[in-house]
Design a protein around this motif. Sequence first.
Motif, PDB file in Angstrom:
ATOM      1  N   SER A  43     -39.661   0.248   5.916  1.00  0.00           N
ATOM      2  CA  SER A  43     -39.986  -0.366   4.622  1.00  0.00           C
ATOM      3  C   SER A  43     -38.760  -0.959   3.932  1.00  0.00           C
ATOM      4  O   SER A  43     -38.895  -1.697   2.954  1.00  0.00           O
ATOM      5  CB  SER A  43     -40.599   0.680   3.686  1.00  0.00           C
ATOM      6  OG  SER A  43     -41.737   1.266   4.273  1.00  0.00           O
ATOM      7  N   PHE A  75     -38.558  14.524   2.959  1.00  0.00           N
ATOM      8  CA  PHE A  75     -39.137  13.325   2.339  1.00  0.00           C
ATOM      9  C   PHE A  75     -38.413  12.030   2.713  1.00  0.00           C
ATOM     10  O   PHE A  75     -38.656  10.988   2.126  1.00  0.00           O
ATOM     11  CB  PHE A  75     -39.235  13.452   0.811  1.00  0.00           C
ATOM     12  CG  PHE A  75     -40.071  14.614   0.351  1.00  0.00           C
ATOM     13  CD1 PHE A  75     -41.370  14.775   0.823  1.00  0.00           C
ATOM     14  CD2 PHE A  75     -39.561  15.553  -0.526  1.00  0.00           C
ATOM     15  CE1 PHE A  75     -42.151  15.857   0.407  1.00  0.00           C
ATOM     16  CE2 PHE A  75     -40.327  16.629  -0.946  1.00  0.00           C
ATOM     17  CZ  PHE A  75     -41.630  16.783  -0.478  1.00  0.00           C
ATOM     18  N   GLY A 119     -50.115  -0.888  12.026  1.00  0.00           N
ATOM     19  CA  GLY A 119     -49.885   0.246  11.129  1.00  0.00           C
ATOM     20  C   GLY A 119     -49.451   1.490  11.890  1.00  0.00           C
ATOM     21  O   GLY A 119     -48.557   2.220  11.459  1.00  0.00           O
ATOM     22  N   SER A 120     -50.053   1.699  13.044  1.00  0.00           N
ATOM     23  CA  SER A 120     -49.717   2.895  13.828  1.00  0.00           C
ATOM     24  C   SER A 120     -48.283   2.849  14.346  1.00  0.00           C
ATOM     25  O   SER A 120     -47.721   3.881  14.712  1.00  0.00           O
ATOM     26  CB  SER A 120     -50.693   3.030  15.004  1.00  0.00           C
ATOM     27  OG  SER A 120     -50.607   1.861  15.816  1.00  0.00           O
ATOM     28  N   VAL A 122     -45.605   0.978  12.593  1.00  0.00           N
ATOM     29  CA  VAL A 122     -44.561   0.764  11.586  1.00  0.00           C
ATOM     30  C   VAL A 122     -44.769   1.565  10.303  1.00  0.00           C
ATOM     31  O   VAL A 122     -43.989   1.411   9.356  1.00  0.00           O
ATOM     32  CB  VAL A 122     -44.431  -0.738  11.237  1.00  0.00           C
ATOM     33  CG1 VAL A 122     -44.011  -1.530  12.465  1.00  0.00           C
ATOM     34  CG2 VAL A 122     -45.714  -1.280  10.637  1.00  0.00           C
ATOM     35  N   ASN A 123     -45.809   2.382  10.242  1.00  0.00           N
ATOM     36  CA  ASN A 123     -45.899   3.276   9.090  1.00  0.00           C
ATOM     37  C   ASN A 123     -44.676   4.193   9.080  1.00  0.00           C
ATOM     38  O   ASN A 123     -44.255   4.682  10.133  1.00  0.00           O
ATOM     39  CB  ASN A 123     -47.176   4.125   9.167  1.00  0.00           C
ATOM     40  CG  ASN A 123     -48.349   3.439   8.473  1.00  0.00           C
ATOM     41  OD1 ASN A 123     -48.194   2.369   7.895  1.00  0.00           O
ATOM     42  ND2 ASN A 123     -49.517   4.058   8.542  1.00  0.00           N
ATOM     43  N   ASP A 124     -44.134   4.410   7.906  1.00  0.00           N
ATOM     44  CA  ASP A 124     -42.953   5.277   7.785  1.00  0.00           C
ATOM     45  C   ASP A 124     -43.406   6.723   7.616  1.00  0.00           C
ATOM     46  O   ASP A 124     -43.870   7.131   6.546  1.00  0.00           O
ATOM     47  CB  ASP A 124     -42.103   4.840   6.581  1.00  0.00           C
ATOM     48  CG  ASP A 124     -41.177   3.686   6.922  1.00  0.00           C
ATOM     49  OD1 ASP A 124     -40.615   3.687   8.033  1.00  0.00           O
ATOM     50  OD2 ASP A 124     -41.009   2.787   6.073  1.00  0.00           O
ATOM     51  N   LEU A 125     -43.248   7.512   8.679  1.00  0.00           N
ATOM     52  CA  LEU A 125     -43.718   8.903   8.670  1.00  0.00           C
ATOM     53  C   LEU A 125     -42.703   9.801   7.964  1.00  0.00           C
ATOM     54  O   LEU A 125     -41.503   9.723   8.238  1.00  0.00           O
ATOM     55  CB  LEU A 125     -43.947   9.368  10.107  1.00  0.00           C
ATOM     56  CG  LEU A 125     -44.909   8.476  10.923  1.00  0.00           C
ATOM     57  CD1 LEU A 125     -45.042   9.018  12.349  1.00  0.00           C
ATOM     58  CD2 LEU A 125     -46.266   8.374  10.246  1.00  0.00           C
ATOM     59  N   TYR A 126     -43.191  10.640   7.083  1.00  0.00           N
ATOM     60  CA  TYR A 126     -42.302  11.498   6.301  1.00  0.00           C
ATOM     61  C   TYR A 126     -41.812  12.689   7.113  1.00  0.00           C
ATOM     62  O   TYR A 126     -42.562  13.302   7.869  1.00  0.00           O
ATOM     63  CB  TYR A 126     -43.021  12.023   5.058  1.00  0.00           C
ATOM     64  CG  TYR A 126     -43.204  10.954   4.013  1.00  0.00           C
ATOM     65  CD1 TYR A 126     -42.139  10.567   3.203  1.00  0.00           C
ATOM     66  CD2 TYR A 126     -44.439  10.329   3.846  1.00  0.00           C
ATOM     67  CE1 TYR A 126     -42.303   9.569   2.251  1.00  0.00           C
ATOM     68  CE2 TYR A 126     -44.607   9.334   2.891  1.00  0.00           C
ATOM     69  CZ  TYR A 126     -43.537   8.959   2.098  1.00  0.00           C
ATOM     70  OH  TYR A 126     -43.691   7.983   1.163  1.00  0.00           O
ATOM     71  N   LYS A 127     -40.561  13.037   6.885  1.00  0.00           N
ATOM     72  CA  LYS A 127     -39.990  14.271   7.405  1.00  0.00           C
ATOM     73  C   LYS A 127     -39.982  15.307   6.271  1.00  0.00           C
ATOM     74  O   LYS A 127     -40.223  14.960   5.108  1.00  0.00           O
ATOM     75  CB  LYS A 127     -38.578  13.996   7.911  1.00  0.00           C
ATOM     76  CG  LYS A 127     -38.567  13.055   9.118  1.00  0.00           C
ATOM     77  CD  LYS A 127     -37.195  12.920   9.734  1.00  0.00           C
ATOM     78  CE  LYS A 127     -36.269  12.093   8.866  1.00  0.00           C
ATOM     79  NZ  LYS A 127     -34.969  11.836   9.517  1.00  0.00           N
ATOM     80  N   THR A 138     -41.061   1.005  -1.429  1.00  0.00           N
ATOM     81  CA  THR A 138     -42.501   1.031  -1.168  1.00  0.00           C
ATOM     82  C   THR A 138     -43.228   0.838  -2.490  1.00  0.00           C
ATOM     83  O   THR A 138     -42.860   1.445  -3.498  1.00  0.00           O
ATOM     84  CB  THR A 138     -42.898   2.377  -0.528  1.00  0.00           C
ATOM     85  OG1 THR A 138     -42.305   2.460   0.762  1.00  0.00           O
ATOM     86  CG2 THR A 138     -44.417   2.484  -0.374  1.00  0.00           C
ATOM     87  N   THR A 176     -37.474   4.254  -2.630  1.00  0.00           N
ATOM     88  CA  THR A 176     -37.928   5.500  -2.000  1.00  0.00           C
ATOM     89  C   THR A 176     -36.829   6.551  -1.928  1.00  0.00           C
ATOM     90  O   THR A 176     -37.098   7.689  -1.548  1.00  0.00           O
ATOM     91  CB  THR A 176     -38.385   5.233  -0.556  1.00  0.00           C
ATOM     92  OG1 THR A 176     -37.243   4.754   0.186  1.00  0.00           O
ATOM     93  CG2 THR A 176     -39.503   4.212  -0.503  1.00  0.00           C
TER      94      THR A 176
END
Lengths: 350, 350, 350, 350
Positions: free
Chosen positions: B271, B264, B253-254, B256-261, B275, B280
């Motif tokens: 993903s 958005f 998870g750390s 491949v989580n998609d971090l938002y800018k 999602t 998205t």
Amino acid sequence: MSGNCFGKIFRVTTFGESHGQAVGGVIDGCPAGIRINQQQIEEQLRRRQATSQRQETNEIVWLSGLLNGTTTGTPIAFLIPNHDIRPQDYQQEKKLLKPSHAHYVYWQKYGIFDHQGSGRASGRETAARVVAGCIAMQYLEQQHIHIEAYTLQIGAAKVEGFPHLELSSAKENILHCPNMEQASQMLAILDDCRQHGDSVGCKVGCMATGMPVGIGEPVFDKLSADLSKAMLSINAAKAFELGLGSEFANSYGSQVNDLYKPDFTTEHNYSGGITAGISTGEPIYFTTTFKPIPTIMQDQPTVDLNGQAATLQATGRHDICLCPRVLPVVEAMTALCLIDKYLEFKAYSK
Amino acid sequence: MSGNCFGKIFRVTTFGESHGQAVGGVIDGCPAGIRINQQQIEEQLRRRQATSQRQETNEIVWLSGLLNGTTTGTPIAFLIPNHDIRPQDYQQEKKLLKPSHAHYVYWQKYGIFDHQGSGRASGRETAARVVAGCIAMQYLEQQHIHIEAYTLQIGAAKVEGFPHLELSSAKENILHCPNMEQASQMLAILDDCRQHGDSVGCKVGCMATGMPVGIGEPVFDKLSADLSKAMLSINAAKAFELGLGSEFANSYGSQVNDLYKPDFTTEHNYSGGITAGISTGEPIYFTTTFKPIPTIMQDQPTVDLNGQAATLQATGRHDICLCPRVLPVVEAMTALCLIDKYLEFKAYSK
Amino acid sequence: MSGNCFGKIFRVTTFGESHGQAVGGVIDGCPAGIRINQQQIEEQLRRRQATSQRQETNEIVWLSGLLNGTTTGTPIAFLIPNHDIRPQDYQQEKKLLKPSHAHYVYWQKYGIFDHQGSGRASGRETAARVVAGCIAMQYLEQQHIHIEAYTLQIGAAKVEGFPHLELSSAKENILHCPNMEQASQMLAILDDCRQHGDSVGCKVGCMATGMPVGIGEPVFDKLSADLSKAMLSINAAKAFELGLGSEFANSYGSQVNDLYKPDFTTEHNYSGGITAGISTGEPIYFTTTFKPIPTIMQDQPTVDLNGQAATLQATGRHDICLCPRVLPVVEAMTALCLIDKYLEFKAYSK
Amino acid sequence: MSGNCFGKIFRVTTFGESHGQAVGGVIDGCPAGIRINQQQIEEQLRRRQATSQRQETNEIVWLSGLLNGTTTGTPIAFLIPNHDIRPQDYQQEKKLLKPSHAHYVYWQKYGIFDHQGSGRASGRETAARVVAGCIAMQYLEQQHIHIEAYTLQIGAAKVEGFPHLELSSAKENILHCPNMEQASQMLAILDDCRQHGDSVGCKVGCMATGMPVGIGEPVFDKLSADLSKAMLSINAAKAFELGLGSEFANSYGSQVNDLYKPDFTTEHNYSGGITAGISTGEPIYFTTTFKPIPTIMQDQPTVDLNGQAATLQATGRHDICLCPRVLPVVEAMTALCLIDKYLEFKAYSK
């Protein structure tokens, strides 16, 4: 929102939010006369239950459709009350987007930023699938069709050769993994994640034996297509592979063609029991890959609803991996898909 | 047989056998006012055409639903006549089961052993999908949604990093592969197969850009689930992977989580643009794996309808690989899935 | 059993037996943001309640889909518990077929002779329709569409000229009949039936005003066709008539053609607000005829399950006429039909 | 536009405009092995043909789904080319609204004022229903289910007592009316209309014998509800009555309850062969009322597209009454409804 129904003939509708009063479902189109094994349903719900701290209830309230434990043919409605609702756990996250989580798209689609769990996107919704799927499984088992799912991969720990291995050994470990050595490594990976506040992805294999030849429709409603939809409809599912799956891309026809034997079975069943969208009579097997659970116990950079940079600190109760709790969900969705095709098949039989 | 329809609102029904009089389709639920670009449809049909010797026709006969080249909202029916019907090519195979082919399951399901091609299981059926899909694409393009498919793998030759690479280079090779070096290797593999009378599998990537956020339904009718069904409904498709796909099983998870800018969008879009089953707003991308074409120019051991061992000598006209001809089919099925969800979305919009 | 769902986009599934634990329903596809008027639902349920001795409960348990009294777009599930279950009332009837009643066909279809009320064929099932229909009505009223049903006939007492009469007078009598004189006669007929242990048929008129032009699909899914299905899906409904209805058989085109005025309304709206299956923008009106309630307080000759002649003595609690309690059911089914077509219309709007 | 499909399992999609190239249809879900009686189809098409001057063609082009005159189970697609297209006949009407006609609602719904006939609202569309319905009828006849429709009323000439009269006499007159005296009066009314340039309404009775008990689903998908939808989906249909129909409103339970005899048939079958939405095993009978054909040979006041008063002078080729040509359409829609329920029934049978 629509699309809370699955199936054409055996048709399930689910409802309920994770932090509302209950989740539940209605089955429209269930054959009469299925004797319900309540214990098996409870056992599957127990397997589906989070390994995390949260105490979910699995008590089933049957509202209709059963008489003396047997289906009457009328709609079967059931509830699973939500008891352990602790919305305060989620309050800190209130205004921050959780990475790879349903919050953002829900907010955009419905205009509501649901800080209480994740509404219909919650894993809790799958409890209703499991109940409905168990009823389907019990019908299928009367037809000698058996469905079973296995943990095949967690992180780098991976079982090779599914389904051509000793599957019964899966009973001996909590992950229902048919390779004890890999199961140990998987458990070590899960422990490691727990210590680091991380989560990890996984791959589930599923096999259905006893399926007669000829089930499935050859064009859009291929058995493979609807199984694929069934699997991808599970939260966090990202890939579906039938038989050799993506390995087919690196294969030659002369290698992977399924050669018939005199009894019309094949040497290797590379096809995974489905050819041209129709069951071949050989075991059906496929895998489904799930992404890591997006909520982790590490700080993550994110933004708030105005797009301002922020740091997300997760504080709720969360799982590390969808395996093994997703196994009964995979079994349930497989059963719901197979029973629907099976009943459709019967409409055209002599 | 049922299941010859696809879609809930934009609903396509296809018909016709490869060696009958025509294949065709009807679209029920097409919005009025779409200006049809006939040239684009013909171009897509030409791309879909077999690279083998067979001369298929791609002439489209429009039967209804168009007025002066614009959709009227009434059902659009169309035909593609079959001209080059040579059943004699198939006669020798008459009584032998072809490995990994539709013959056996059709025989068991319908009681008919169709020695003339493979009935509805024929690739010819996909011509109707392409026509309907082009109409969907032309509607979507008016909404600035663009769909494009690429060859990513043939045998051992494999493009890495899709879709984060220079996709425009795909125009420069016949395989529509976005990596010229790999494209050369793929062509070499195809040549090799041709010489040895073999066939080979392949993987196709597809990307849809311009899709707004919020399309898709969060439970059973996830956009991912219906895309997966759409892909697996194509003949010979054996796997579907969204975003990182089966790589998710080996991810944390750390990572491949998609971090938002702040806008958005996310850093990596692991993903694949979907999602929780909902678009998205980022590019949607996925891959589909196809098995090798089962008919090969090598002798194969098999059995006859009585289960007696025999040797199959293929003599017809056949392709070596579904790439590149399957690309417009992938584009078409993607378009049919996206337009249906898009119109459903509109039913709930303000 | 299947077919417990109604609607394509706004999709209602009902469940529950009259003498089970509860009846209820799930709405899949409800728009978000409808503010629910709970009082109106309770009032409609109260109107639907039997005038007979039986004390039904109308308490609604909302299980999902509402937040602070507003729809969230997720499935709305609700229950109406059954409290006053007295199966002993029905025991004498146990082995005798009730004339014109569901028992015989249920027995033949499901192999179960349900002596406890009449299962899904019970009028109790319509409580769930009323709840779902009220939610639809509240959405429609936001669009300025208003639905109202009236008693037009009970036995020989008959209101002429519907809907071209002073409808507001219906508020002044319990039958909601727009003609006070006829209402008195109807009440006298009901009294007479009560004294003789008989039952009587009735005709209900329904009008929907404010419906915009263009709703409905012109071929199989005509607005008239789906309204007709909605009405005939109510228990005991035996006829549906739109506009002049069966009077059209005895009419000439020169008499009953609807002549347009400069504002595109017509002189007489003989058509009942629907032409060619599509709403014309004028008031929609139609009637539904219900047969007498088959259970009467008179001895009736019948047979037992072996075909032996017998005499049936009814002893339960029963109504005399479906009017007025069926009025909110007619309103509900009308609303469910109109909202579904209305939302479908929106999918194709600009 | 949507809604060009009918049926859930035996699913028909029709297409084509009256003045386009062809009308036609596709059947998805037809059982394999039905031997097609082409002559019967041609005969039904001939009966459906306008009695007016227009020379329609009834030639059927089979595109798929048949092999040597037997259904293969694959989609059956067929065309009926339109030959006698004379758009000039309609030019004068170009800008004027035709009373009680589809023009106005089509114009409002689709933004197109179709001066060429009436698009999908044309009676020509029903030719495709007849072809599909004949295939359904031929399947049903193999199960000993027989469907036949009769003219019961034209204007003031009316047959009483249907279906309890000598139906075979219907063969002796062109109207297929089971009462020779009334048939003569009806023909006189038609003659009178022809002389005065008028049109007239009619009522059609239909009976299905041989239907087994237990077909139909008891809640929303009642056999009566879907038959009603089937009938109201025919152009110009305005009323549906099952059994005693609207006469039930003026009846007492003690009069019209269907009393069982030892063989489980009833004395009078007032119910029309369906109780609680399920077939009783007795003959199913119902009526459908059709309004007068709106196009008449008399001057009619109307308005143009700007709402300006004008006079409409009809000049095309038109019928006077939907009887007898609508009879095969009623039979076809009845067959399509019954086969669909029959196949659904089979999905749940042992």
